[in-house]
Design an enzyme around this catalytic site. Sequence first.
Site, PDB file in Angstrom:
ATOM      1  N   GLY A 132       0.939  -1.460   0.032  1.00  0.00           N
ATOM      2  CA  GLY A 132       0.005  -0.078  -0.163  1.00  0.00           C
ATOM      3  C   GLY A 132       1.031   1.478  -0.110  1.00  0.00           C
ATOM      4  N   ASP A 133       1.983   0.777   0.758  1.00  0.00           N
ATOM      5  CA  ASP A 133       3.123   2.284   0.733  1.00  0.00           C
ATOM      6  C   ASP A 133       3.927   2.271  -0.423  1.00  0.00           C
ATOM      7  OD1 ASP A 133       2.780   3.755   3.236  1.00  0.00           O
ATOM      8  OD2 ASP A 133       2.867   1.999   4.074  1.00  0.00           O
ATOM      9  N   LEU A 134       4.223   1.081  -0.758  1.00  0.00           N
ATOM     10  CA  LEU A 134       5.441   0.839  -1.859  1.00  0.00           C
ATOM     11  C   LEU A 134       5.087   1.058  -3.036  1.00  0.00           C
ATOM     12  CD1 LEU A 134       7.520  -1.965  -0.219  1.00  0.00           C
ATOM     13  CD2 LEU A 134       8.025   0.306   0.004  1.00  0.00           C
TER      14      LEU A 134
END
Length: 389
Positions: A173-175
């Site tokens: 979700g971040d990367l």
Amino acid sequence: MGALSNLRVLDLTQVLAGPYCTMVLADMGADVVKIERPGGDLIRSNPPFVESDDEPYGGYFQSVNRGKRSLELDFGDAADREDFLSLVADADVVVENYRAGTMEKYDLEYETLREHNPQLIYSSIRGFGDPRTGETARQGQPSFDLIAQALGGVMEITGEEDGAPTKVGPGIGDLFTATLNCIGILAAVNHRAQTGEGQYVDTGMYDAMLSMTERAIYQQSYTGTAPTRQGNSHPTLFPYDAFETTDGYAVIAAFGTNHWQELCTAMDRPNLASAYPTAADRLENRETLRDDISTWASGLETAELVDRLEGRVPAAPVQSTEEIFDDPHVHAREMLIPVEQPGSGADVEIAGNPIKMTETPPEPRGRAPLLDEHREEVLGEECEVAADD
């Protein structure tokens, strides 16, 4: 010189998504100045450490902040805001991942910064995007990787068929959001080179997860049925799965007819190749065929199974990080990078950059910075620029 050595990036981000995005830019040569709030990035204190908590930061911070310079500023302080605006005047890119509306509290939002630098590229990474590119009721809510994976459909299609929804191990979700944001920044840099115009780049974590679950989206549209979990298998391809061996697991991707025939030969089951000659046949009878392959795999060690299929059928062991560290391919590709861990007297290894270029190869440019390590250097450079002007 890196491919982006002409760019100055002001990095206001913290934790994972933003720092990963700006780390990629730094690896490609950009001068990334990490503007940290008082006390520094929230993740500086997160473990693991090499020896003790006396180290200035742990592995989490080290991994995604390498090659940057650090400057500590308090946007609640007028002098610090002025210092920041002086940096903006000569910057190419500003990146932040605060909640929507945070920069407005300090009168440092995109519109204000654009007055100081009309060619500025301002980029934000937020859980739910920014109102400038599409306003929703979710904006202003906090978000983390877990939230994005849950909302974006990733967890619903991940896990065993009879098990609970499961998040993907790495913080995608971040990367993935960070990677898309980096692409957006570079597209904006290219647009500016052609037109002289800066712009706002916005990437939302929820949006990014919808993009990543593309298969589930078209399945819903085409079939009218919501896809759900089915372990390591694939909804439309077979065999494409993980199989248990005597000492671990191996994955086999033999859904193509040529690979299927080779797999049957390796299993000494040519009758299966003739009985199920088409992809549709194999998909329709996947449960029976999975049992056949599982029985064969269960009598072999992982290395033996992979060796029998190597060069004939796409197959691989399910590796631990310990095995990754021992893999000659990983070292040949420079995917484990040693960097200094301050306060420990030791080097540590972090993941390298997968982008390979022949003329301007990206590479980590040293360890992550100490908090406010480059204050005199960065602000001194601005004084020199002002004097020249």
